[in-house]
Design a protein around this motif. Sequence first.
Motif, PDB file in Angstrom:
ATOM      1  N   LYS A 298       0.843  -1.210   0.000  1.00 21.33           N
ATOM      2  CA  LYS A 298       0.000   0.000   0.000  1.00 21.33           C
ATOM      3  C   LYS A 298       0.870   1.249   0.000  1.00 21.33           C
ATOM      4  CE  LYS A 298      -2.650  -0.517   3.529  1.00 21.33           C
ATOM      5  NZ  LYS A 298      -3.674  -0.543   4.570  1.00 21.33           N
ATOM      6  N   LYS A 299       1.935   1.242   0.791  1.00 21.93           N
ATOM      7  CA  LYS A 299       2.815   2.408   0.862  1.00 21.93           C
ATOM      8  C   LYS A 299       3.498   2.646  -0.484  1.00 21.93           C
ATOM      9  CE  LYS A 299       6.400   4.481   3.685  1.00 21.93           C
ATOM     10  NZ  LYS A 299       7.113   4.408   4.949  1.00 21.93           N
ATOM     11  N   PHE A 300       3.977   1.570  -1.112  1.00 24.15           N
ATOM     12  CA  PHE A 300       4.615   1.687  -2.422  1.00 24.15           C
ATOM     13  C   PHE A 300       3.675   2.334  -3.430  1.00 24.15           C
ATOM     14  CE2 PHE A 300       5.200  -0.259  -6.647  1.00 24.15           C
ATOM     15  CZ  PHE A 300       6.439   0.250  -6.965  1.00 24.15           C
ATOM     16  N   HIS A 301       2.450   1.848  -3.506  1.00 25.72           N
ATOM     17  CA  HIS A 301       1.486   2.397  -4.462  1.00 25.72           C
ATOM     18  C   HIS A 301       1.140   3.847  -4.127  1.00 25.72           C
ATOM     19  CE1 HIS A 301       0.653  -1.128  -6.921  1.00 25.72           C
ATOM     20  NE2 HIS A 301       0.853  -1.832  -5.818  1.00 25.72           N
ATOM     21  N   ALA A 302       0.960   4.161  -2.853  1.00 25.59           N
ATOM     22  CA  ALA A 302       0.649   5.536  -2.450  1.00 25.59           C
ATOM     23  C   ALA A 302       1.808   6.474  -2.777  1.00 25.59           C
ATOM     24  CB  ALA A 302       0.333   5.587  -0.960  1.00 25.59           C
ATOM     25  N   MET A 303       3.019   6.017  -2.559  1.00 25.13           N
ATOM     26  CA  MET A 303       4.183   6.862  -2.860  1.00 25.13           C
ATOM     27  C   MET A 303       4.285   7.116  -4.358  1.00 25.13           C
ATOM     28  SD  MET A 303       6.997   5.419  -0.173  1.00 25.13           S
ATOM     29  CE  MET A 303       8.109   6.841  -0.176  1.00 25.13           C
ATOM     30  N   CYS A 304       3.988   6.112  -5.171  1.00 24.74           N
ATOM     31  CA  CYS A 304       4.012   6.307  -6.628  1.00 24.74           C
ATOM     32  C   CYS A 304       2.955   7.327  -7.046  1.00 24.74           C
ATOM     33  CB  CYS A 304       3.823   4.972  -7.343  1.00 24.74           C
ATOM     34  SG  CYS A 304       5.257   3.881  -7.189  1.00 24.74           S
TER      35      CYS A 304
ATOM     36  N   ASP B  26       3.121   4.585 -14.505  1.00 23.72           N
ATOM     37  CA  ASP B  26       4.405   4.824 -15.155  1.00 23.72           C
ATOM     38  C   ASP B  26       5.526   4.899 -14.124  1.00 23.72           C
ATOM     39  OD1 ASP B  26       3.154   4.974 -17.680  1.00 23.72           O
ATOM     40  OD2 ASP B  26       2.852   7.134 -17.474  1.00 23.72           O
ATOM     41  N   TRP B  27       5.272   5.636 -13.032  1.00 21.73           N
ATOM     42  CA  TRP B  27       6.283   5.761 -11.987  1.00 21.73           C
ATOM     43  C   TRP B  27       6.541   4.415 -11.335  1.00 21.73           C
ATOM     44  CZ3 TRP B  27       9.898   9.056 -11.739  1.00 21.73           C
ATOM     45  CH2 TRP B  27       9.713  10.365 -12.178  1.00 21.73           C
ATOM     46  N   LYS B  28       5.493   3.643 -11.110  1.00 20.25           N
ATOM     47  CA  LYS B  28       5.663   2.326 -10.503  1.00 20.25           C
ATOM     48  C   LYS B  28       6.597   1.473 -11.366  1.00 20.25           C
ATOM     49  CE  LYS B  28       2.273  -0.643 -10.636  1.00 20.25           C
ATOM     50  NZ  LYS B  28       1.019  -1.359 -10.377  1.00 20.25           N
ATOM     51  N   ARG B  29       6.343   1.440 -12.646  1.00 19.48           N
ATOM     52  CA  ARG B  29       7.191   0.662 -13.554  1.00 19.48           C
ATOM     53  C   ARG B  29       8.615   1.211 -13.610  1.00 19.48           C
ATOM     54  NH1 ARG B  29       2.142   0.517 -16.282  1.00 19.48           N
ATOM     55  NH2 ARG B  29       1.374  -1.619 -16.366  1.00 19.48           N
TER      56      ARG B  29
ATOM     57  N   ILE C 103       5.809  -6.210  -8.482  1.00 14.76           N
ATOM     58  CA  ILE C 103       5.880  -5.949  -7.048  1.00 14.76           C
ATOM     59  C   ILE C 103       5.409  -7.167  -6.264  1.00 14.76           C
ATOM     60  CG2 ILE C 103       3.609  -4.894  -6.675  1.00 14.76           C
ATOM     61  CD1 ILE C 103       6.881  -3.536  -5.335  1.00 14.76           C
ATOM     62  N   ARG C 104       4.458  -7.919  -6.803  1.00 17.68           N
ATOM     63  CA  ARG C 104       3.919  -9.079  -6.071  1.00 17.68           C
ATOM     64  C   ARG C 104       4.962 -10.176  -5.893  1.00 17.68           C
ATOM     65  NH1 ARG C 104       0.200 -10.925 -11.056  1.00 17.68           N
ATOM     66  NH2 ARG C 104       0.046  -8.696 -11.160  1.00 17.68           N
ATOM     67  N   SER C 105       6.003 -10.179  -6.720  1.00 18.06           N
ATOM     68  CA  SER C 105       7.046 -11.200  -6.569  1.00 18.06           C
ATOM     69  C   SER C 105       8.240 -10.682  -5.763  1.00 18.06           C
ATOM     70  CB  SER C 105       7.496 -11.708  -7.938  1.00 18.06           C
ATOM     71  OG  SER C 105       8.074 -10.660  -8.678  1.00 18.06           O
ATOM     72  N   SER C 106       8.132  -9.471  -5.260  1.00 14.05           N
ATOM     73  CA  SER C 106       9.222  -8.891  -4.473  1.00 14.05           C
ATOM     74  C   SER C 106       9.180  -9.413  -3.044  1.00 14.05           C
ATOM     75  CB  SER C 106       9.104  -7.368  -4.433  1.00 14.05           C
ATOM     76  OG  SER C 106       9.224  -6.841  -5.710  1.00 14.05           O
ATOM     77  N   GLU C 107      10.349  -9.533  -2.467  1.00 14.78           N
ATOM     78  CA  GLU C 107      10.440  -9.922  -1.066  1.00 14.78           C
ATOM     79  C   GLU C 107      10.521  -8.676  -0.201  1.00 14.78           C
ATOM     80  OE1 GLU C 107      13.598 -12.702  -0.510  1.00 14.78           O
ATOM     81  OE2 GLU C 107      12.686 -14.165  -1.850  1.00 14.78           O
ATOM     82  N   LYS C 108      10.310  -8.857   1.089  1.00 16.17           N
ATOM     83  CA  LYS C 108      10.256  -7.739   2.032  1.00 16.17           C
ATOM     84  C   LYS C 108      11.501  -6.849   1.981  1.00 16.17           C
ATOM     85  CE  LYS C 108       8.820  -6.764   6.715  1.00 16.17           C
ATOM     86  NZ  LYS C 108       8.218  -7.323   7.909  1.00 16.17           N
TER      87      LYS C 108
ATOM     88  N   SER D  52      11.381  -2.882   0.889  1.00 13.35           N
ATOM     89  CA  SER D  52      11.828  -1.865   1.852  1.00 13.35           C
ATOM     90  C   SER D  52      12.856  -0.945   1.221  1.00 13.35           C
ATOM     91  CB  SER D  52      12.434  -2.529   3.097  1.00 13.35           C
ATOM     92  OG  SER D  52      11.469  -3.234   3.808  1.00 13.35           O
ATOM     93  N   GLN D  53      13.786  -1.528   0.491  1.00 14.93           N
ATOM     94  CA  GLN D  53      14.825  -0.720  -0.155  1.00 14.93           C
ATOM     95  C   GLN D  53      14.231   0.183  -1.236  1.00 14.93           C
ATOM     96  OE1 GLN D  53      18.008  -2.944  -1.981  1.00 14.93           O
ATOM     97  NE2 GLN D  53      19.324  -1.143  -2.037  1.00 14.93           N
ATOM     98  N   ILE D  54      13.290  -0.337  -2.011  1.00 13.71           N
ATOM     99  CA  ILE D  54      12.654   0.471  -3.056  1.00 13.71           C
ATOM    100  C   ILE D  54      11.913   1.647  -2.427  1.00 13.71           C
ATOM    101  CG2 ILE D  54      10.866   0.485  -4.837  1.00 13.71           C
ATOM    102  CD1 ILE D  54      11.647  -2.495  -5.354  1.00 13.71           C
ATOM    103  N   ILE D  55      11.194   1.407  -1.335  1.00 13.64           N
ATOM    104  CA  ILE D  55      10.467   2.474  -0.648  1.00 13.64           C
ATOM    105  C   ILE D  55      11.441   3.547  -0.171  1.00 13.64           C
ATOM    106  CG2 ILE D  55       9.171   2.986   1.472  1.00 13.64           C
ATOM    107  CD1 ILE D  55       7.641   0.303   0.917  1.00 13.64           C
ATOM    108  N   GLU D  56      12.574   3.130   0.385  1.00  5.67           N
ATOM    109  CA  GLU D  56      13.592   4.090   0.829  1.00  5.67           C
ATOM    110  C   GLU D  56      14.103   4.918  -0.353  1.00  5.67           C
ATOM    111  OE1 GLU D  56      14.996   4.726   3.925  1.00  5.67           O
ATOM    112  OE2 GLU D  56      13.448   3.454   4.806  1.00  5.67           O
ATOM    113  N   GLN D  57      14.330   4.268  -1.485  1.00  7.28           N
ATOM    114  CA  GLN D  57      14.832   4.974  -2.660  1.00  7.28           C
ATOM    115  C   GLN D  57      13.800   5.954  -3.214  1.00  7.28           C
ATOM    116  OE1 GLN D  57      15.855   1.436  -4.856  1.00  7.28           O
ATOM    117  NE2 GLN D  57      18.013   1.579  -4.286  1.00  7.28           N
ATOM    118  N   ILE D  58      12.532   5.560  -3.205  1.00  3.32           N
ATOM    119  CA  ILE D  58      11.476   6.466  -3.665  1.00  3.32           C
ATOM    120  C   ILE D  58      11.394   7.672  -2.743  1.00  3.32           C
ATOM    121  CG2 ILE D  58       8.987   6.744  -4.022  1.00  3.32           C
ATOM    122  CD1 ILE D  58       8.939   3.745  -4.812  1.00  3.32           C
TER     123      ILE D  58
END
Length: 108
Positions: free
Chosen positions: A11-17, A36-39, A67-72, A76-82
């Motif tokens: 949810k956080k990833f999608h909201a940040m995008c 587009d940003w998500k991709r 994203i569904r195949s990503s591990e925790k 977490s790292q992607i969220i930090e980078q965003i």
Amino acid sequence: MSQERSWEQVKKFHAMCRDVARSIPVWCEMPMNDEDWKRAFLAGAFGQKIAPNPIGEGFIVMNNKRIRSSEKPDLSQIIEQIMAFGNERGVVWSDPSWLALIEERKVA
């Protein structure tokens, strides 16, 4: 043993995008929405290739990892980078709890 990503992370990833898309609707002269940003973020995180769509608008991601195949830890790292990307560019975050986290990191 792999660590599954949490629903809260997704949810956080999608909201940040969405927040990035609202604050940065054009990137490299290309209109960008939240999908587009998500991709773009996933392509950047996993070394995928991104290219203009040869048969339509927007762009495509090749060697797609979802994203569904990503591990925790990955998510977490992607969220930090965003967050870092957005903070450097003045993205207005929609979740007040992120603002506290951002301020906390500025002090540290």
